[in-house]
Scaffold this active site. Structure first.
Site, PDB file in Angstrom:
ATOM      1  N   GLY A   1      31.582  36.065  30.238  1.00 22.36           N
ATOM      2  CA  GLY A   1      31.344  37.498  30.421  1.00 22.36           C
ATOM      3  C   GLY A   1      31.128  37.818  31.887  1.00 22.36           C
TER       4      GLY A   1
ATOM      5  N   LYS B   1      41.708  45.483  47.860  1.00 19.19           N
ATOM      6  CA  LYS B   1      41.639  44.080  47.436  1.00 19.19           C
ATOM      7  C   LYS B   1      42.652  43.867  46.322  1.00 19.19           C
ATOM      8  CE  LYS B   1      39.712  41.976  44.083  1.00 19.19           C
ATOM      9  NZ  LYS B   1      40.361  41.236  42.961  1.00 19.19           N
TER      10      LYS B   1
ATOM     11  N   GLY C   1      41.894  32.987  43.940  1.00 18.94           N
ATOM     12  CA  GLY C   1      41.200  32.138  42.974  1.00 18.94           C
ATOM     13  C   GLY C   1      40.515  30.969  43.655  1.00 18.94           C
TER      14      GLY C   1
ATOM     15  N   GLY D   1      40.360  30.574  47.591  1.00 15.20           N
ATOM     16  CA  GLY D   1      39.639  31.471  48.492  1.00 15.20           C
ATOM     17  C   GLY D   1      40.304  32.820  48.660  1.00 15.20           C
TER      18      GLY D   1
ATOM     19  N   ASP E   1      33.800  43.937  26.378  1.00 12.61           N
ATOM     20  CA  ASP E   1      34.707  42.796  26.205  1.00 12.61           C
ATOM     21  C   ASP E   1      34.156  41.932  25.078  1.00 12.61           C
ATOM     22  OD1 ASP E   1      36.396  43.378  28.387  1.00 12.61           O
ATOM     23  OD2 ASP E   1      35.083  42.339  29.800  1.00 12.61           O
TER      24      ASP E   1
ATOM     25  N   GLY F   1      35.387  39.058  35.795  1.00 10.87           N
ATOM     26  CA  GLY F   1      34.402  39.650  36.708  1.00 10.87           C
ATOM     27  C   GLY F   1      34.299  38.982  38.064  1.00 10.87           C
ATOM     28  N   ALA F   2      35.018  37.885  38.289  1.00 13.47           N
ATOM     29  CA  ALA F   2      34.907  37.192  39.584  1.00 13.47           C
ATOM     30  C   ALA F   2      35.371  38.093  40.729  1.00 13.47           C
ATOM     31  CB  ALA F   2      35.711  35.898  39.562  1.00 13.47           C
ATOM     32  N   GLY F   3      36.486  38.772  40.533  1.00 16.03           N
ATOM     33  CA  GLY F   3      36.996  39.686  41.565  1.00 16.03           C
ATOM     34  C   GLY F   3      36.058  40.855  41.795  1.00 16.03           C
ATOM     35  N   ASP F   4      35.431  41.347  40.713  1.00 17.81           N
ATOM     36  CA  ASP F   4      34.494  42.475  40.823  1.00 17.81           C
ATOM     37  C   ASP F   4      33.232  42.045  41.580  1.00 17.81           C
ATOM     38  OD1 ASP F   4      36.313  43.848  39.212  1.00 17.81           O
ATOM     39  OD2 ASP F   4      35.326  43.153  37.388  1.00 17.81           O
TER      40      ASP F   4
ATOM     41  N   ASP G   1      40.633  48.536  44.224  1.00 18.23           N
ATOM     42  CA  ASP G   1      41.038  47.269  43.603  1.00 18.23           C
ATOM     43  C   ASP G   1      41.886  47.642  42.400  1.00 18.23           C
ATOM     44  OD1 ASP G   1      41.377  44.923  42.228  1.00 18.23           O
ATOM     45  OD2 ASP G   1      39.246  44.457  42.021  1.00 18.23           O
TER      46      ASP G   1
END
Length: 325
Positions: free
Chosen positions: A309, A201, A237, A240, A21, A264-267, A172
């Protein structure tokens, strides 16, 4: 659940794409206006694998990179982070994928991809390290690997091999509409493997896209339920997440942090969840324990948004525990 391959390795195998990225050095500008870019390793399945090892779990990555400087750099980053790389192939004829990611003023993203075709799209079924895949206790994947052949067939074969060996399948979709020929094709292919997964997810945006309904509620979420599913998660987000199992449903609040970049938050959330349930799948059937694990996952996701990142921002367990306490 059968312990596969006669081993208790608790290995999480992540399948799919890894790329670079390029993130603007300045937030809130278009790609054209960005004065410069920060090179950040990424790709959702690879992010999940590193999220797992940062938290003390065991992970391997299966995919294909270009036989170029970027590809070898990415393989090196996996190894540095303790991710097994014996499932990686290198393609001499295709480049490692690149994505330019715009960070809007609100920390949300827009993407421009360079893959025509990139190495990850060219992974063939014959190139799979089936021994590694069969040793997985959890097999995790997204939907980008379903877009074109031969990678789609490789994805299907890997998923089948993991399932046959007794792995828990984690999905996901990680929707990236610009990569698909059309929204209809994206929806159809994402749903084509839906009923194979044990854990799914989706984000609130993906829930809207897949159901065609603009309501984020229990009814729309449960319209995605299938009989073999053990756990369905909807991430919201800063609100929660919501969770659904055969026996109960509920929600977990988010942690409020200063968001810089949501990449990357979901990962990170998924990696944290898998890291905890790989040791004990019965957590999914115990609401109190599941809520505790999801709070931990939400903390990991929140921490990941505080830096630019994905991989550089993934937390270790001490970071997450500090936020929880």
């Amino acid at each position: 659940m059968a312990v596969n391959g006669g081993t208790c390795s608790n290995l999480i195998v992540s399948f799919g794409e890894m790329l670079i990225d390029f993130v603007p050095t300045v937030s809130g500008v278009s790609l054209a206006e960005a004065p410069g870019f920060l090179k950040a390793p990424g790709g959702a399945p690879a992010n999940v694998a590193i999220a797992v090892t940062r938290l003390g779990g065991k992970a391997a990555f299966v995919g294909k990179l270009g036989d170029d400087e970027f590809g070898h750099m990415l393989a090196g980053i996996l190894k540095e982070n303790g991710v097994r790389a014996d499932g990686i192939n290198f393609d001499k004829g295709a480049r490692t994928a690149l994505a330019f990611v715009t960070l809007r003023a609100d920390g949300e993203r827009e993407f421009m991809f360079y893959r025509n075709p990139s190495a990850d799209m060219l992974l063939t079924p014959d190139e799979l390290n089936l021994e590694l895949i069969r040793s997985a206790k959890v097999f995790h994947y997204g939907s980008i690997s379903l877009i074109v052949e031969p990678c789609r067939s490789a994805h299907m074969k890997a998923m089948e091999a993991a399932k046959d060996a007794g792995a828990l399948l984690s999905y996901d979709p990680n929707l990236r509409l610009p990569l698909w020929p059309s929204p209809e094709e994206a929806r159809e292919q994402i749903m084509s493997i839906w009923d194979k997964a044990d854990v799914i997810k989706v984000s609130d945006v993906e829930l809207e896209f897949l159901t065609g309904c603009d309501k984020i509620d229990d009814e729309s979420a449960l319209s995605l339920w299938h009989p073999n599913l053990k756990l369905l998660l909807v991430t919201l987000g800063e609100k929660g997440c919501r969770y659904y199992t055969k026996s109960f449903k509920g929600s977990v609040e988010a942690f409020h942090v200063k968001t810089v970049d949501t990449t990357g938050a979901g990962d990170s959330f998924v990696g944290a969840l898998l890291c905890k349930i790989v040791d004990d799948c019965s957590i999914i059937e115990d609401e109190a324990r599941l809520k505790e694990v999801l709070r931990f996952a939400c903390a990991c996701g929140a921490i990941t948004t505080t830096k630019k990142g994905a991989i550089p921002a993934l937390p270790c367990e001490a970071d997450a525990l500090a936020l929880l306490n």
